[in-house]
Design a protein around this motif. Structure first.
Motif, PDB file in Angstrom:
ATOM      1  N   ASN A 156       5.550 -41.369  75.574  1.00 27.55           N
ATOM      2  CA  ASN A 156       6.992 -40.998  76.187  1.00 27.55           C
ATOM      3  C   ASN A 156       7.381 -39.770  75.448  1.00 27.55           C
ATOM      4  OD1 ASN A 156       7.092 -43.189  77.722  1.00 27.55           O
ATOM      5  ND2 ASN A 156       8.165 -44.582  76.163  1.00 27.55           N
ATOM      6  N   PHE A 160       8.031 -36.338  77.446  1.00 24.57           N
ATOM      7  CA  PHE A 160       9.409 -35.566  76.944  1.00 24.57           C
ATOM      8  C   PHE A 160       9.235 -34.063  76.839  1.00 24.57           C
ATOM      9  CE2 PHE A 160      12.851 -34.292  74.682  1.00 24.57           C
ATOM     10  CZ  PHE A 160      13.849 -34.379  75.555  1.00 24.57           C
ATOM     11  N   GLY A 200      17.454 -34.229  73.373  1.00 22.80           N
ATOM     12  CA  GLY A 200      17.229 -35.237  74.159  1.00 22.80           C
ATOM     13  C   GLY A 200      17.654 -36.786  73.672  1.00 22.80           C
ATOM     14  N   TYR A 204      20.507 -38.489  76.119  1.00 25.61           N
ATOM     15  CA  TYR A 204      20.193 -40.024  76.368  1.00 25.61           C
ATOM     16  C   TYR A 204      21.521 -40.702  76.218  1.00 25.61           C
ATOM     17  CZ  TYR A 204      17.980 -44.503  76.636  1.00 25.61           C
ATOM     18  OH  TYR A 204      17.984 -45.869  76.817  1.00 25.61           O
ATOM     19  N   MET A 208      23.841 -42.558  79.112  1.00 22.75           N
ATOM     20  CA  MET A 208      23.812 -43.819  79.042  1.00 22.75           C
ATOM     21  C   MET A 208      25.254 -44.225  78.955  1.00 22.75           C
ATOM     22  SD  MET A 208      21.205 -45.392  79.479  1.00 22.75           S
ATOM     23  CE  MET A 208      21.483 -47.054  78.659  1.00 22.75           C
ATOM     24  N   SER A 233      22.334 -32.101  82.297  1.00 21.15           N
ATOM     25  CA  SER A 233      20.885 -31.962  81.904  1.00 21.15           C
ATOM     26  C   SER A 233      20.349 -30.645  82.111  1.00 21.15           C
ATOM     27  CB  SER A 233      20.131 -32.990  82.364  1.00 21.15           C
ATOM     28  OG  SER A 233      20.218 -34.211  82.394  1.00 21.15           O
TER      29      SER A 233
END
Length: 260
Positions: A156, A160, A200, A204, A208, A233
């Motif tokens: 992951n 990314f 990042g 995140y 959320m 983003s």
């Protein structure tokens, strides 16, 4: 709906000035560092911020092509902000739907292919964990779980780091093959990996929280919340690109979106 008509690079003062498309790193407005909180605050600096987040949120829920349209808008924001063509970010303009879709198609394709290439690594990690679990030995089962956990984490993380420069190249160049310049990609990661990692994680957390608040608003708030995340983003990636240029990275031309 759009303060700049069909041209996202039109002067924010509304004059007839139509700047040339940027052709290289000399056209980019560099910045010395990434301001993580600014990426969220700048979402609301556009006079039409509510309409923009609403339209971006609506676009992203359109079946099949919605994600591509949103990605195309992301590229338009990067191009407009990075090259100083506008003070905030361009309005989401449904008159540019085809341009968004065309540019976003290439961005989607490169991210999908990258994910597809990395998927076998996850399958190998899962196979190892399954094989060790089948032994029913508690120690081996634990080892298998640890291997799987760290393998997925590493995959992951790699995904990314790769996605950001790939999205920039595919969006700016409006091209599939041109996105895969691995020398440029590795140079970007080498110069920007710290900011990518920190940003990042923070984005995140922001995303959320924003999506949670949106879902709590009888789920109706999901649409503008998704729009906020898209624009936030975009502004973060723009800052990464500008800092990369400041650190000696090679700039990219922003090529016109053409029909597929």
């Amino acid at each position: 709906m759009s303060t700049s008509g069909d041209n996202p690079y039109a002067s924010p003062e509304g004059t007839n000035y139509e700047p040339q498309q940027p052709t290289g790193s000399e056209a980019v407005v560099p910045r010395t560092s990434v301001d993580y909180m600014e990426t969220l605050g700048d979402v609301f600096n556009n006079p039409n911020w509510f309409v923009n987040i609403l339209l971006a949120g609506i676009a992203i829920i359109i079946p099949i092509i919605g994600g591509m349209v949103a990605l195309g808008y992301v590229a338009e924001i990067i191009g407009a902000r990075a090259y100083g063509r506008i003070k905030t970010y361009p309005d989401f303009d449904f008159n540019r739907f085809v341009e968004y879709l065309t540019r976003g198609f290439w961005m989607f394709l490169v991210t999908f292919l990258t994910s597809l290439c990395l998927a076998p690594l996850g399958m190998v990690a899962g196979g190892i964990m399954g094989a060790l679990s089948a032994t029913e030995n508690e120690v081996l089962v634990l080892i298998g779980f640890v291997i799987y956990f760290f393998s997925i984490f590493a995959i992951n993380l790699l995904s990314f780091f790769l996605m950001c420069p790939l999205v920039i190249r595919a969006g700016m160049l409006n091209d599939f093959a041109g996105a895969f310049d691995f020398g440029w990609i590795m140079d970007f990661i080498k110069k920007m990996w710290v900011e990518q990692l920190i940003g990042g994680i923070l984005l995140y957390i922001f995303a959320m929280f924003i999506m949670l608040v949106g879902c709590m608003a009888l789920c109706v708030g999901y649409i503008p919340a998704a729009g906020v995340v898209v624009i936030m983003s975009s502004l973060f990636i723009t800052q990464l690109y500008q800092v990369y240029i400041h650190r000696g990275g090679q700039g990219l031309p922003f090529k016109e979106a053409k029909k597929l």
